[in-house]
Design a protein around this motif. Sequence first.
Motif, PDB file in Angstrom:
ATOM      1  N   ALA A  14       0.824  -1.213   0.000  1.00  0.00           N
ATOM      2  CA  ALA A  14       0.000   0.000   0.000  1.00  0.00           C
ATOM      3  C   ALA A  14       0.854   1.258   0.000  1.00  0.00           C
ATOM      4  CB  ALA A  14      -0.904   0.016   1.220  1.00  0.00           C
ATOM      5  N   ARG A  15       0.365   2.239  -0.704  1.00  0.00           N
ATOM      6  CA  ARG A  15       0.917   3.596  -0.647  1.00  0.00           C
ATOM      7  C   ARG A  15      -0.246   4.550  -0.883  1.00  0.00           C
ATOM      8  NH1 ARG A  15       6.458   5.964  -2.882  1.00  0.00           N
ATOM      9  NH2 ARG A  15       6.181   8.051  -2.073  1.00  0.00           N
ATOM     10  N   ASP A  16      -0.534   5.357   0.111  1.00  0.00           N
ATOM     11  CA  ASP A  16      -1.637   6.327   0.041  1.00  0.00           C
ATOM     12  C   ASP A  16      -2.970   5.648  -0.310  1.00  0.00           C
ATOM     13  OD1 ASP A  16       0.115   8.354   0.716  1.00  0.00           O
ATOM     14  OD2 ASP A  16       0.518   8.915  -1.358  1.00  0.00           O
ATOM     15  N   GLU A  17      -3.323   4.647   0.480  1.00  0.00           N
ATOM     16  CA  GLU A  17      -4.545   3.874   0.246  1.00  0.00           C
ATOM     17  C   GLU A  17      -5.500   3.910   1.440  1.00  0.00           C
ATOM     18  OE1 GLU A  17      -5.577   2.429  -2.452  1.00  0.00           O
ATOM     19  OE2 GLU A  17      -3.771   2.646  -3.672  1.00  0.00           O
ATOM     20  N   ASN A  20      -9.220   3.158   0.692  1.00  0.00           N
ATOM     21  CA  ASN A  20      -9.494   1.791   0.265  1.00  0.00           C
ATOM     22  C   ASN A  20      -9.241   0.776   1.378  1.00  0.00           C
ATOM     23  OD1 ASN A  20     -10.210   2.506  -2.404  1.00  0.00           O
ATOM     24  ND2 ASN A  20      -8.061   2.746  -2.886  1.00  0.00           N
ATOM     25  N   LEU A  21      -8.228   1.006   2.193  1.00  0.00           N
ATOM     26  CA  LEU A  21      -7.909   0.052   3.249  1.00  0.00           C
ATOM     27  C   LEU A  21      -8.987   0.003   4.322  1.00  0.00           C
ATOM     28  CD1 LEU A  21      -4.068   0.592   3.621  1.00  0.00           C
ATOM     29  CD2 LEU A  21      -5.258  -1.288   2.483  1.00  0.00           C
ATOM     30  N   GLU A  22      -9.646   1.099   4.553  1.00  0.00           N
ATOM     31  CA  GLU A  22     -10.752   1.122   5.529  1.00  0.00           C
ATOM     32  C   GLU A  22     -11.851   0.161   5.088  1.00  0.00           C
ATOM     33  OE1 GLU A  22     -12.376   2.723   9.046  1.00  0.00           O
ATOM     34  OE2 GLU A  22     -11.185   4.208   7.975  1.00  0.00           O
ATOM     35  N   ARG A  23     -12.188   0.203   3.810  1.00  0.00           N
ATOM     36  CA  ARG A  23     -13.226  -0.696   3.278  1.00  0.00           C
ATOM     37  C   ARG A  23     -12.758  -2.139   3.265  1.00  0.00           C
ATOM     38  NH1 ARG A  23     -14.251   2.542  -2.023  1.00  0.00           N
ATOM     39  NH2 ARG A  23     -12.484   1.227  -2.378  1.00  0.00           N
ATOM     40  N   LEU A  24     -11.494  -2.362   2.909  1.00  0.00           N
ATOM     41  CA  LEU A  24     -10.962  -3.719   2.892  1.00  0.00           C
ATOM     42  C   LEU A  24     -10.948  -4.316   4.297  1.00  0.00           C
ATOM     43  CD1 LEU A  24      -9.721  -6.147   1.547  1.00  0.00           C
ATOM     44  CD2 LEU A  24      -7.519  -4.958   1.517  1.00  0.00           C
ATOM     45  N   GLN A  31     -15.906 -11.351   7.322  1.00  0.00           N
ATOM     46  CA  GLN A  31     -15.836 -12.736   6.860  1.00  0.00           C
ATOM     47  C   GLN A  31     -16.212 -13.704   7.975  1.00  0.00           C
ATOM     48  OE1 GLN A  31     -15.070 -13.654   3.577  1.00  0.00           O
ATOM     49  NE2 GLN A  31     -15.377 -11.441   3.405  1.00  0.00           N
ATOM     50  N   ARG A  32     -16.829 -14.795   7.615  1.00  0.00           N
ATOM     51  CA  ARG A  32     -17.155 -15.815   8.606  1.00  0.00           C
ATOM     52  C   ARG A  32     -15.879 -16.346   9.249  1.00  0.00           C
ATOM     53  NH1 ARG A  32     -20.618 -20.970   6.953  1.00  0.00           N
ATOM     54  NH2 ARG A  32     -20.466 -19.769   5.055  1.00  0.00           N
ATOM     55  N   LEU A  33     -14.821 -16.445   8.453  1.00  0.00           N
ATOM     56  CA  LEU A  33     -13.516 -16.858   8.939  1.00  0.00           C
ATOM     57  C   LEU A  33     -12.536 -15.732   8.634  1.00  0.00           C
ATOM     58  CD1 LEU A  33     -11.705 -19.097  10.125  1.00  0.00           C
ATOM     59  CD2 LEU A  33     -11.371 -19.902   7.772  1.00  0.00           C
ATOM     60  N   PRO A  34     -12.265 -14.862   9.610  1.00  0.00           N
ATOM     61  CA  PRO A  34     -11.326 -13.763   9.347  1.00  0.00           C
ATOM     62  C   PRO A  34      -9.908 -14.311   9.179  1.00  0.00           C
ATOM     63  CG  PRO A  34     -11.960 -13.775  11.655  1.00  0.00           C
ATOM     64  CD  PRO A  34     -12.770 -14.835  10.972  1.00  0.00           C
ATOM     65  N   PRO A  35      -9.022 -13.542   8.572  1.00  0.00           N
ATOM     66  CA  PRO A  35      -7.650 -14.017   8.382  1.00  0.00           C
ATOM     67  C   PRO A  35      -6.923 -14.151   9.718  1.00  0.00           C
ATOM     68  CG  PRO A  35      -7.804 -11.694   7.822  1.00  0.00           C
ATOM     69  CD  PRO A  35      -9.205 -12.175   8.081  1.00  0.00           C
ATOM     70  N   VAL A  36      -5.922 -15.021   9.741  1.00  0.00           N
ATOM     71  CA  VAL A  36      -5.080 -15.098  10.936  1.00  0.00           C
ATOM     72  C   VAL A  36      -4.139 -13.908  10.977  1.00  0.00           C
ATOM     73  CG1 VAL A  36      -5.218 -17.592  11.222  1.00  0.00           C
ATOM     74  CG2 VAL A  36      -3.403 -16.623   9.819  1.00  0.00           C
ATOM     75  N   ALA A  37      -3.867 -13.339   9.797  1.00  0.00           N
ATOM     76  CA  ALA A  37      -3.036 -12.134   9.723  1.00  0.00           C
ATOM     77  C   ALA A  37      -3.362 -11.373   8.450  1.00  0.00           C
ATOM     78  CB  ALA A  37      -1.560 -12.492   9.743  1.00  0.00           C
ATOM     79  N   TRP A  38      -3.404 -10.067   8.587  1.00  0.00           N
ATOM     80  CA  TRP A  38      -3.471  -9.177   7.432  1.00  0.00           C
ATOM     81  C   TRP A  38      -2.253  -8.280   7.561  1.00  0.00           C
ATOM     82  CZ3 TRP A  38      -6.812  -4.225   6.897  1.00  0.00           C
ATOM     83  CH2 TRP A  38      -6.636  -3.667   5.636  1.00  0.00           C
ATOM     84  N   VAL A  39      -1.285  -8.508   6.713  1.00  0.00           N
ATOM     85  CA  VAL A  39      -0.036  -7.757   6.746  1.00  0.00           C
ATOM     86  C   VAL A  39      -0.099  -6.691   5.657  1.00  0.00           C
ATOM     87  CG1 VAL A  39       2.477  -7.888   6.539  1.00  0.00           C
ATOM     88  CG2 VAL A  39       1.196  -9.806   7.543  1.00  0.00           C
ATOM     89  N   VAL A  40      -0.043  -5.442   6.068  1.00  0.00           N
ATOM     90  CA  VAL A  40      -0.041  -4.342   5.114  1.00  0.00           C
ATOM     91  C   VAL A  40       1.359  -3.741   5.108  1.00  0.00           C
ATOM     92  CG1 VAL A  40      -1.066  -2.156   4.425  1.00  0.00           C
ATOM     93  CG2 VAL A  40      -2.472  -3.879   5.576  1.00  0.00           C
ATOM     94  N   VAL A  41       1.988  -3.769   3.934  1.00  0.00           N
ATOM     95  CA  VAL A  41       3.328  -3.231   3.775  1.00  0.00           C
ATOM     96  C   VAL A  41       3.177  -1.826   3.213  1.00  0.00           C
ATOM     97  CG1 VAL A  41       5.589  -3.557   2.710  1.00  0.00           C
ATOM     98  CG2 VAL A  41       4.193  -5.556   3.316  1.00  0.00           C
ATOM     99  N   ASP A  42       3.445  -0.839   4.053  1.00  0.00           N
ATOM    100  CA  ASP A  42       3.300   0.566   3.654  1.00  0.00           C
ATOM    101  C   ASP A  42       4.579   1.045   2.998  1.00  0.00           C
ATOM    102  OD1 ASP A  42       1.861   3.225   3.790  1.00  0.00           O
ATOM    103  OD2 ASP A  42       3.785   3.666   4.746  1.00  0.00           O
ATOM    104  N   ASP A  43       4.447   1.686   1.854  1.00  0.00           N
ATOM    105  CA  ASP A  43       5.594   2.158   1.092  1.00  0.00           C
ATOM    106  C   ASP A  43       5.656   3.687   1.083  1.00  0.00           C
ATOM    107  OD1 ASP A  43       7.859   2.012  -0.496  1.00  0.00           O
ATOM    108  OD2 ASP A  43       6.722   1.907  -2.363  1.00  0.00           O
ATOM    109  N   GLY A  48      -2.389   9.381   5.634  1.00  0.00           N
ATOM    110  CA  GLY A  48      -3.025   8.872   6.838  1.00  0.00           C
ATOM    111  C   GLY A  48      -3.146   7.360   6.862  1.00  0.00           C
ATOM    112  N   THR A  49      -2.575   6.693   5.884  1.00  0.00           N
ATOM    113  CA  THR A  49      -2.620   5.230   5.829  1.00  0.00           C
ATOM    114  C   THR A  49      -2.018   4.612   7.084  1.00  0.00           C
ATOM    115  OG1 THR A  49      -2.607   5.131   3.408  1.00  0.00           O
ATOM    116  CG2 THR A  49      -1.756   3.208   4.570  1.00  0.00           C
ATOM    117  N   VAL A  50      -0.864   5.092   7.499  1.00  0.00           N
ATOM    118  CA  VAL A  50      -0.177   4.525   8.666  1.00  0.00           C
ATOM    119  C   VAL A  50      -1.021   4.706   9.924  1.00  0.00           C
ATOM    120  CG1 VAL A  50       1.851   4.741  10.155  1.00  0.00           C
ATOM    121  CG2 VAL A  50       2.109   4.750   7.666  1.00  0.00           C
ATOM    122  N   GLU A  51      -1.583   5.878  10.119  1.00  0.00           N
ATOM    123  CA  GLU A  51      -2.414   6.135  11.293  1.00  0.00           C
ATOM    124  C   GLU A  51      -3.654   5.238  11.289  1.00  0.00           C
ATOM    125  OE1 GLU A  51      -1.183   8.421   9.231  1.00  0.00           O
ATOM    126  OE2 GLU A  51       0.246   9.489  10.511  1.00  0.00           O
TER     127      GLU A  51
END
Length: 72
Positions: A14-17, A20-24, A31-43, A48-51
């Motif tokens: 992600a960069r300046d997203e 979109n990330l709020e909706r994602l 989801q009925r089964l949420p992920p065990v991890a959602w890793v967002v790599v900020d570039d 305000g993406t990081v915040e």
Amino acid sequence: MTGPGLSYAVVTPARDEAANLERLAAALAAQRLPPVAWVVVDDGSSDGTVELLRRLAGEHAWVRLVQPVRVT
């Protein structure tokens, strides 16, 4: 598909997203089964993406923010 032992992780570059990330995040949380991890790599976001991701990480234990070290 659900069942014992079924799990998944999501990696998002992600960069300046912030918008979109709020909706994602909402979609992943719903989801009925949420992920065990959602890793967002900020570039190097400046919108305000990081915040946003820090806030989401406080709300969901499966959210992870990665900010690579830039070598100049």
